[in-house]
Design an enzyme around this catalytic site. Structure first.
Site, PDB file in Angstrom:
ATOM      1  N   TYR A  44       0.870  -1.173   0.000  1.00  0.00           N
ATOM      2  CA  TYR A  44       0.000   0.000   0.000  1.00  0.00           C
ATOM      3  C   TYR A  44       0.907   1.224   0.000  1.00  0.00           C
ATOM      4  O   TYR A  44       1.677   1.451   0.935  1.00  0.00           O
ATOM      5  CB  TYR A  44      -0.874  -0.042   1.249  1.00  0.00           C
ATOM      6  N   TYR A  75      -5.805   4.554  -7.408  1.00  0.00           N
ATOM      7  CA  TYR A  75      -5.958   4.665  -5.956  1.00  0.00           C
ATOM      8  C   TYR A  75      -7.235   3.957  -5.549  1.00  0.00           C
ATOM      9  O   TYR A  75      -8.261   4.591  -5.311  1.00  0.00           O
ATOM     10  CB  TYR A  75      -5.984   6.132  -5.552  1.00  0.00           C
TER      11      TYR A  75
END
Ligand SMILES: [Zn+2]
Lengths: 156, 397
Positions: free
Chosen positions: B299, B350
């Protein structure tokens, strides 16, 4: 979830958890909550000491500290900050306990002259935003310990 | 001192379940779609990929924090009404890595057989109306709202610029080293037609010339804002072997938490992530070492978060990720640590980690756009500020 307070992003002086911080700043004092029983700072403020559960009191500290890290903010992420950029927002580790980091503006210094561990001291200046007309709140900011006291004005 | 956070004991589920279906929507800038629509499409595709029908799905994990695709949304979309075991502790972010653990326990206890995990997001569409986004949740917390926001320490780019500077102070990390992470992500996105930044090459000079948002953080250190979603189906290992796709076997899962939550300003280990606590647990459950990992997706909201996780997961010593990532280290073809091979949050989309897990599954299947040759061990490092997760997927024996 959205912030509906009309004076945002000024601090909310009615928030019991943080109101004493700003009341102290208005008297030109930096105050931090500390548990009397554990003699440990409780930062950020919490209703009860995480170690023993006592209700922390607030103690006045020297206002001196060391610059831990910082950002030179060039892009305004909220409209309130558009007239203020660029500004330096940083973390100051207070001398009484470096694990307590106070977030504030670093003023009266060229961004390029800042360094990690730089000795700084709290000063107290009115904070105002053009998006919140007619309101200001005195807040602690930090200036280099060896710099002369600024002529006042906002946190620039 | 590693006492600034902790890892809960997760039950050992090594080898019990596998991911057998993946589904993705298009990844885009503002699409005008709702997250619920996006979630439904991802779910539909994941179920089909697994060779299943919607009525076969009897477990659903989703994100309670977003609540965009829950059981009601599932039944409404598919016109079904059967019993669903559900948990709101799934979806994306760190939970994209731990949802397979929830599924494993539900399957072990007989509560479900085929568990779907879904995560959609429509922040690119919502941004125009400012009804969502990464900063809003934080601004609502009393300490942040009063002790950080008024002082300009908000939102995420400012937090991570400050963390980035501290990483530079403590370890001598350079702008070029942060840039190496962004350039590698873009290189992979340019091999992946599904990536939002496909067809937009980027060099280190482009990185260095990109606007400084909060010095030292540049625009190109930062994730995109996107619409899109993905889903995956987890089932028991025996059932997995009956289904059409090669199983991506769940070999290890870990979770770690920071004692200071999302109050990054107060985290004692300021340049670390809770991967310090999470990754060793997952690697231990899987019986692997960092050197065994063929591909890593983490991430990556900002380049510094990638550097910190690479260190905290043990791929290099603490403080050395800057030097480690220079050169071809992160490349899918011949790198020591093929990294975010789909393009990551920086250059793919995203969508908050769910596509990272899907990429790991593709790498195990051998179908990724930037395929790592002979990939047998794929790891996802999830990060949600207060929490990190680690998911180890391996090829079936
Ligand atoms: Zn106490």
């Amino acid at each position: 979830m959205a912030i509906r307070r009309a004076d945002f992003p000024l601090p909310d002086l009615d928030e019991p958890l943080t109101a004493p911080f700003f009341a102290a700043a208005a008297r030109r004092e930096l105050r931090i909550p500390r548990c009397d029983r554990c003699a440990a700072f409780v930062w950020y403020p919490q209703p009860a000491c995480p170690r023993c559960g006592d209700v922390p009191g607030w103690v006045t500290v020297s206002g001196r500290g060391a610059l831990f890290s910082w950002a030179v903010v060039r892009r305004a992420f909220l409209p309130a900050f558009e007239a203020m950029v660029p500004f330096v927002s940083g973390l100051v580790a207070i001398d009484e306990d470096p694990s307590v980091r106070v977030v504030s503006y670093v003023v009266d210094a060229e961004p390029g002259s800042l360094y990690a561990g730089m000795p700084v001291v709290a000063d107290f200046r009115p904070l105002a935003f053009p998006t919140v007309p007619g309101r200001e709140v005195v807040v602690p900011v930090f200036r280099p310990l060896d710099a002369p006291t600024g002529a006042g004005g906002g946190p620039r | 001192m590693d006492d600034w956070g902790h890892a809960p004991d997760l039950e050992d589920v090594a080898g019990e379940v596998a991911i057998v279906g993946i589904g993705e929507t298009a990844y885009t800038k503002a699409s005008g779609r709702t997250a619920r629509e996006i979630g439904a499409e991802a779910a539909e595709r994941a179920i089909a990929d697994a060779g299943l029908e919607p009525r076969d799905i009897d477990g659903l994990t989703w994100s309670g924090a977003f609540a965009d695709f829950d059981a009601a949304a599932f039944h409404e979309h598919f016109g079904t009404s059967h019993d669903l075991w559900t948990s709101p502790w799934g979806g994306g972010m760190a939970w994209a890595g731990t949802a397979p653990h929830l599924a494993a326990l539900a399957i072990r206890e007989g509560r479900a057989r085929h568990v779907l995990n879904v995560f959609p997001v429509a922040w690119a569409t919502q941004r125009a109306s400012m009804t969502g986004g990464p900063g809003e949740v934080h601004a609502a917390q009393a300490a942040k709202q009063n002790l950080e926001v008024p002082f300009g320490w908000f939102p995420q780019p400012v937090y991570f610029a400050t963390i980035m500077r501290r990483h530079m102070i403590e370890f001598g990390t350079t702008p070029e080293q942060f840039g190496a992470v962004a350039v590698a992500a873009r290189r992979h996105a340019n091999l992946n037609p599904d990536a939002v930044m496909h067809g937009r090459p980027m060099t280190i000079d482009d990185y260095l010339a990109s606007p400084v948002l909060a010095d030292p953080l540049r625009l190109l250190d930062s994730c995109l804002i996107s619409d899109g979603g993905a889903a995956y189906v987890t089932t028991g290992i025996d059932r997995a072997r009956d289904l059409p796709r090669p199983p991506a076997v769940v070999a290890g899962v870990g979770e770690g938490y920071s004692g200071t939550g999302t109050n990054w300003a107060q985290q004692r280990a300021f340049t670390s992530t809770p991967q310090v606590f999470s990754a060793p647990r997952a690697f231990s459950m899987a019986g692997i070492a960092p050197a065994d990992v063929d591909v890593l997706t983490v991430y990556d909201p900002f380049t510094v978060v990638s550097l910190m996780q690479i260190e905290d997961m043990g791929f290099c010593p603490k403080g050395e990720a800057g030097a480690f990532v220079e050169g071809a280290t992160l490349h899918h073809d011949g790198g020591v640590l093929p990294f975010n091979t789909h393009g990551g949050l920086l250059s793919h989309a995203y969508v908050l980690g769910i596509a990272h897990v899907v990429e790991c599954v593709k790498q195990i299947r051998g179908t990724a756009a930037a395929q790592v040759p002979g990939c047998e061990v794929a790891v996802y490092g999830g990060y949600t500020g207060h929490m990190a997760s680690t998911l180890v997927l391996v090829k079936d024996r």
